[in-house]
Design an enzyme around this catalytic site. Structure first.
Site, PDB file in Angstrom:
ATOM      1  N   SER A  13       0.893  -0.413  -0.006  1.00 12.12           N
ATOM      2  CA  SER A  13       0.017   0.184   0.031  1.00 12.12           C
ATOM      3  C   SER A  13       0.448   1.478   0.585  1.00 12.12           C
ATOM      4  O   SER A  13       1.683   1.344   0.030  1.00 12.12           O
ATOM      5  CB  SER A  13      -0.844   0.253   1.569  1.00 12.12           C
ATOM      6  N   ASP A  17      -1.774  -1.398  -4.062  1.00 17.49           N
ATOM      7  CA  ASP A  17      -2.553  -1.783  -3.626  1.00 17.49           C
ATOM      8  C   ASP A  17      -3.581  -0.600  -3.299  1.00 17.49           C
ATOM      9  O   ASP A  17      -2.725   0.269  -2.581  1.00 17.49           O
ATOM     10  CB  ASP A  17      -2.809  -2.799  -2.094  1.00 17.49           C
ATOM     11  N   GLU A  69     -11.739   0.323  -8.843  1.00 21.32           N
ATOM     12  CA  GLU A  69     -12.771   0.604  -7.358  1.00 21.32           C
ATOM     13  C   GLU A  69     -14.017   1.087  -7.973  1.00 21.32           C
ATOM     14  O   GLU A  69     -13.754   2.758  -7.901  1.00 21.32           O
ATOM     15  CB  GLU A  69     -12.209   0.465  -6.220  1.00 21.32           C
ATOM     16  N   ASN A  71      -8.017 -10.074  -1.127  1.00 22.47           N
ATOM     17  CA  ASN A  71      -6.870  -9.193  -0.695  1.00 22.47           C
ATOM     18  C   ASN A  71      -7.009  -9.741   1.069  1.00 22.47           C
ATOM     19  O   ASN A  71      -8.242  -9.614   1.238  1.00 22.47           O
ATOM     20  CB  ASN A  71      -7.637  -8.777  -1.118  1.00 22.47           C
TER      21      ASN A  71
HETATM   22  P1  13P Z   1      -8.521  -6.359   5.358  1.00 25.70           P
HETATM   23  O1  13P Z   1      -8.393  -5.116   5.809  1.00 25.70           O
HETATM   24  O2  13P Z   1     -10.069  -7.220   5.958  1.00 25.70           O
HETATM   25  O3  13P Z   1      -7.383  -7.386   5.791  1.00 25.70           O
HETATM   26  O4  13P Z   1      -8.648  -5.729   4.150  1.00 25.70           O
HETATM   27  C1  13P Z   1      -7.512  -6.371   2.886  1.00 25.70           C
HETATM   28  C2  13P Z   1      -7.357  -5.452   1.904  1.00 25.70           C
HETATM   29  O5  13P Z   1      -8.313  -5.291   1.093  1.00 25.70           O
HETATM   30  C3  13P Z   1      -6.493  -4.853   1.545  1.00 25.70           C
HETATM   31  O6  13P Z   1      -6.824  -4.240  -0.021  1.00 25.70           O
HETATM   32  O1  G3H Z   2      -7.261  -1.813   2.401  1.00 27.00           O
HETATM   33  C1  G3H Z   2      -5.926  -1.106   2.922  1.00 27.00           C
HETATM   34  C2  G3H Z   2      -4.631  -2.445   3.189  1.00 27.00           C
HETATM   35  O2  G3H Z   2      -4.657  -3.074   3.973  1.00 27.00           O
HETATM   36  C3  G3H Z   2      -3.541  -0.773   3.449  1.00 27.00           C
HETATM   37  O3  G3H Z   2      -3.537  -0.463   4.824  1.00 27.00           O
HETATM   38  O4  G3H Z   2      -2.998   1.477   4.162  1.00 27.00           O
HETATM   39  O5  G3H Z   2      -3.091   0.917   6.614  1.00 27.00           O
HETATM   40  O6  G3H Z   2      -1.584  -0.004   4.393  1.00 27.00           O
HETATM   41  P1  G3H Z   2      -2.223   0.358   5.024  1.00 27.00           P
HETATM   42 ZN    ZN Z   3      -8.768  -2.957   0.177  1.00 28.44          ZN
END
Ligand code: 13P
Ligand code: G3H
Ligand code: ZN
Length: 294
Positions: A49, A83, A135, A234
């Site tokens: 991310s 992501d 999305e 995910n």
């Molecule tokens: P979770 O928070 O359910 O693990 O989802 C992860 C996700 O969607 C990352 O993009």
């Molecule tokens: O959907 C989001 C992911 O879980 C990433 O989260 O921005 O805290 O790394 P983050």
């Molecule tokens: Zn996500």
């Protein structure tokens, strides 16, 4: 070894299984996930991310993923994905360092702005042979919106075809009751709206659908989702939880241990166990054999 996501998506479609996309942020999370893939002979997606890129640095996290994917995984195929890319800049930077796919997440915007921003990312990415996930609808945390608001934010099946046609995305993240984050792990996941998911899949049958927020979802819901076009799932929160719970236990039981390698080894193993179970659930366990004859 690192491969292009398009190879994995084609293989998953041909052999009717779903790919796990697992969030990693450092060496230990990467080791845990990759070791699970190796143990289960499973293709996987490793995703980072923007928060993780800020934490580790893009070059560092990319190098960790590339190195572990070749040194630890050998011929097990792994794709590297961004992501929730929120800006064109982060999308472009990830493409520059070799990601084979990115997510352009403009889901917070009104429909036409989402289309325009995502299309801009698609034009740039496709020119460099990189796939794009968009999305439509908004996936939020359980704590962020009421059930009524969540219903309003869900993907509208009647918009799906227009969105895909106008943006040119290669995969679509859907909001069908799924929620991000930790709170649902205590309070329970809301049910998925399977009728809505089916309608989206029927509207764009050739587009792989992505289920965000899948931590904690029971096997039965995962299976129903997979029957209705979900091709990528995910998982982040369950990885973080297993890492942190194992570390907490290690620290509590061993207050004198100060070697980070000793402290963190149980966390790597805990992640591996969680991910192995997901790979079995998603039907991807054993499927690397078909790609690479390993
Ligand atoms: P979770 O928070 O359910 O693990 O989802 C992860 C996700 O969607 C990352 O993009
Ligand atoms: O959907 C989001 C992911 O879980 C990433 O989260 O921005 O805290 O790394 P983050
Ligand atoms: Zn996500």
């Amino acid at each position: 070894m690192l491969v292009h996501l398009k190879e994995l998506l084609k293989h998953a479609a041909d052999h009717e299984y779903t790919l796990g996309a697992f969030n990693v942020e450092n060496l230990e999370t990467t080791l845990g996930v990759v070791r699970a893939a190796v143990a289960k002979r499973s293709p996987i997606i490793l995703q980072v991310s923007e928060t993780s890129i800020r934490y580790a640095g893009l070059k560092a996290i990319t190098n960790i993923v590339q190195t572990i994917s070749s040194v630890e995984a050998g011929v097990i195929p792994i794709a590297l994905h961004l992501d929730h890319g929120k800006t064109f800049r982060s999308v472009a930077e990830c493409i520059r360092v070799g990601f084979s796919s990115i997510m352009m997440d403009a889901s917070d915007m009104p429909f036409m702005e989402n289309v325009l921003l995502t299309k801009q990312a698609v034009d740039f990415a496709h020119g460099r042979e990189v796939l794009v996930q968009g999305e439509l609808g908004v996936v939020r945390g359980l704590e962020e919106v009421s059930p009524e608001e969540r219903a309003k934010l869900m993907t509208k099946p009647e918009e799906a075809e227009e969105y895909v046609r106008k943006t040119g995305v290669d995969a679509l993240a859907v909001a069908v009751g799924n929620v991000h984050g930790i709170i649902k792990m205590r309070k329970g996941n809301p049910d998925l709206d399977l009728g809505r998911l089916e309608a989206i899949h029927n509207a764009i049958p050739a587009i792989p659908l992505v289920l965000h927020g899948a931590s904690g979802l029971p096997q039965s819901e995962i299976f129903e989702g997979m029957k209705r076009g979900i091709r990528i799932i995910n998982i982040d929160t369950e990885i973080r939880l297993s890492f942190t719970n194992a570390l907490r236990e290690m620290l509590m039981k061993n207050p004198t241990v100060f070697d980070p390698r000793e402290l963190l080894s149980p966390s790597i193993q805990a992640i591996q166990r969680v991910v192995e179970a997901k790979l079995e659930m998603f039907g991807s366990a054993g499927k690397a054999t078909l790609i690479n004859k390993v």
